[in-house]
Design a protein around this motif. Structure first.
Motif, PDB file in Angstrom:
ATOM      1  N   SER A 140      34.297  33.388  36.934  1.00 56.93           N
ATOM      2  CA  SER A 140      33.334  33.784  35.908  1.00 56.93           C
ATOM      3  C   SER A 140      32.532  34.992  36.371  1.00 56.93           C
ATOM      4  N   ALA A 141      32.109  34.961  37.628  1.00 56.27           N
ATOM      5  CA  ALA A 141      31.340  36.076  38.179  1.00 56.27           C
ATOM      6  C   ALA A 141      32.175  37.356  38.217  1.00 56.27           C
ATOM      7  N   ALA A 142      33.461  37.223  38.543  1.00 56.52           N
ATOM      8  CA  ALA A 142      34.343  38.391  38.601  1.00 56.52           C
ATOM      9  C   ALA A 142      34.419  39.076  37.241  1.00 56.52           C
ATOM     10  N   PHE A 143      34.592  38.292  36.187  1.00 53.74           N
ATOM     11  CA  PHE A 143      34.674  38.857  34.841  1.00 53.74           C
ATOM     12  C   PHE A 143      33.347  39.487  34.416  1.00 53.74           C
ATOM     13  N   ILE A 144      32.258  38.758  34.639  1.00 49.34           N
ATOM     14  CA  ILE A 144      30.956  39.189  34.140  1.00 49.34           C
ATOM     15  C   ILE A 144      30.435  40.404  34.906  1.00 49.34           C
ATOM     16  N   ILE A 145      30.542  40.375  36.238  1.00 49.88           N
ATOM     17  CA  ILE A 145      30.033  41.487  37.050  1.00 49.88           C
ATOM     18  C   ILE A 145      30.787  42.774  36.730  1.00 49.88           C
ATOM     19  N   SER A 146      32.110  42.694  36.654  1.00 51.19           N
ATOM     20  CA  SER A 146      32.911  43.881  36.329  1.00 51.19           C
ATOM     21  C   SER A 146      32.564  44.415  34.955  1.00 51.19           C
ATOM     22  N   TYR A 147      32.378  43.516  34.010  1.00 54.59           N
ATOM     23  CA  TYR A 147      32.021  43.921  32.646  1.00 54.59           C
ATOM     24  C   TYR A 147      30.678  44.642  32.618  1.00 54.59           C
ATOM     25  N   VAL A 148      29.686  44.058  33.276  1.00 50.19           N
ATOM     26  CA  VAL A 148      28.343  44.642  33.265  1.00 50.19           C
ATOM     27  C   VAL A 148      28.346  46.030  33.904  1.00 50.19           C
ATOM     28  N   ILE A 149      29.009  46.170  35.044  1.00 51.83           N
ATOM     29  CA  ILE A 149      29.046  47.461  35.732  1.00 51.83           C
ATOM     30  C   ILE A 149      29.773  48.507  34.887  1.00 51.83           C
ATOM     31  N   ALA A 150      30.917  48.103  34.298  1.00 52.29           N
ATOM     32  CA  ALA A 150      31.700  49.039  33.481  1.00 52.29           C
ATOM     33  C   ALA A 150      30.913  49.512  32.268  1.00 52.29           C
ATOM     34  N   VAL A 151      30.172  48.612  31.633  1.00 56.41           N
ATOM     35  CA  VAL A 151      29.377  48.980  30.457  1.00 56.41           C
ATOM     36  C   VAL A 151      28.213  49.885  30.857  1.00 56.41           C
ATOM     37  N   LEU A 152      27.507  49.524  31.926  1.00 57.14           N
ATOM     38  CA  LEU A 152      26.369  50.327  32.373  1.00 57.14           C
ATOM     39  C   LEU A 152      26.801  51.719  32.830  1.00 57.14           C
ATOM     40  N   ALA A 153      28.018  51.809  33.388  1.00 59.31           N
ATOM     41  CA  ALA A 153      28.530  53.110  33.838  1.00 59.31           C
ATOM     42  C   ALA A 153      29.090  53.933  32.684  1.00 59.31           C
TER      43      ALA A 153
END
Length: 224
Positions: free
Chosen positions: A20-33
């Motif tokens: 769950s953390a892998a999906f969420i962390i990657s998503y958040v970073i990709a969106v913020l970037a």
């Protein structure tokens, strides 16, 4: 909390939490970037460009390893239960394990070969991961019913089968609509060509992925 769990219940708990953390962390970073749009990107889209690509690859590979460990423990558990109950053929248990391991290998391929770098290999890995995963949880749901009422409650079996059915239903349009997309890109905006295919396929992909997570969550009680 994990240390207080009896037996090996911490293994599926760690798998669920880490994935769950892998999906969420990657998503958040990709969106913020600004690499992907916030509205339902593909899971792989959130792990294509640096810095999220490194985090995604590392965490998904660990998830694949935890998946292997979880599935092997599940295999051993069923074998042990089957010694006294004989509720399922050993060959069926072995087959289920092999299918599950194929799915973990597919996850490793997805994490290692980036979507834009080697799209054909990445897509094959994703197909193996999701396809094998759907078959695995369906087989495990059937095995769970066969082990009732001695080793499982019907309530848990119903939950597992419901997750399996939803994942199977979502898997089909995920593949169908993804095959209709004529371009390989990660930054989609509403209104452009093939956006509808991407949107529907991405929703189904997230549904199947979190279907797997919720399914493994039901293993915690068994592993205690």
């Amino acid at each position: 909390m994990l240390c207080c769990m009896p037996g090996v219940a911490f293994v599926p708990a760690l798998l669920v939490g880490w994935s769950s953390a892998a999906f969420i962390i990657s998503y958040v970073i990709a969106v913020l970037a600004g690499h992907v749009e916030p509205l339902v990107p593909y899971i792989s889209d959130t792990g294509t460009k640096p810095p999220e690509s490194g985090i995604f690859g590392f965490m998904i590979n660990i998830s694949a390893l935890l998946g292997v460990i979880t599935m092997y423990i599940r295999y051993l558990l069923i074998e042990k239960q089957n010694e006294s109950s004989h509720f399922v053929k050993s060959s069926c248990n072995v087959f289920s394990l092999c299918i599950g391991l194929m799915g973990c290998i597919g996850m490793g391929i997805v994490a290692t070969f980036q979507e834009l770098s080697v799209p054909s290999v990445h897509d094959i890995g994703a197909l193996v991961a999701f396809g094998s995963g759907v078959v695995y949880i369906t087989l495990q749901s059937i095995i769970s019913y066969k082990s009732c009422p001695q080793w499982n409650t019907y309530f848990v079996c119903h939950i597992r089968m419901a997750i399996s059915v939803i994942s199977c239903i979502a898997f089909i349009p995920m593949i169908v609509f993804a095959s209709r997309i004529s371009m390989t890109k990660i930054d989609w905006t509403p209104g452009e060509k093939d956006y509808t295919y991407h949107f529907v396929s991405a929703i189904c992909e997230w549904t199947v992925a979190f279907g797997f997570i919720f399914f493994f969550l039901t293993f915690i009680r068994d592993f205690q």
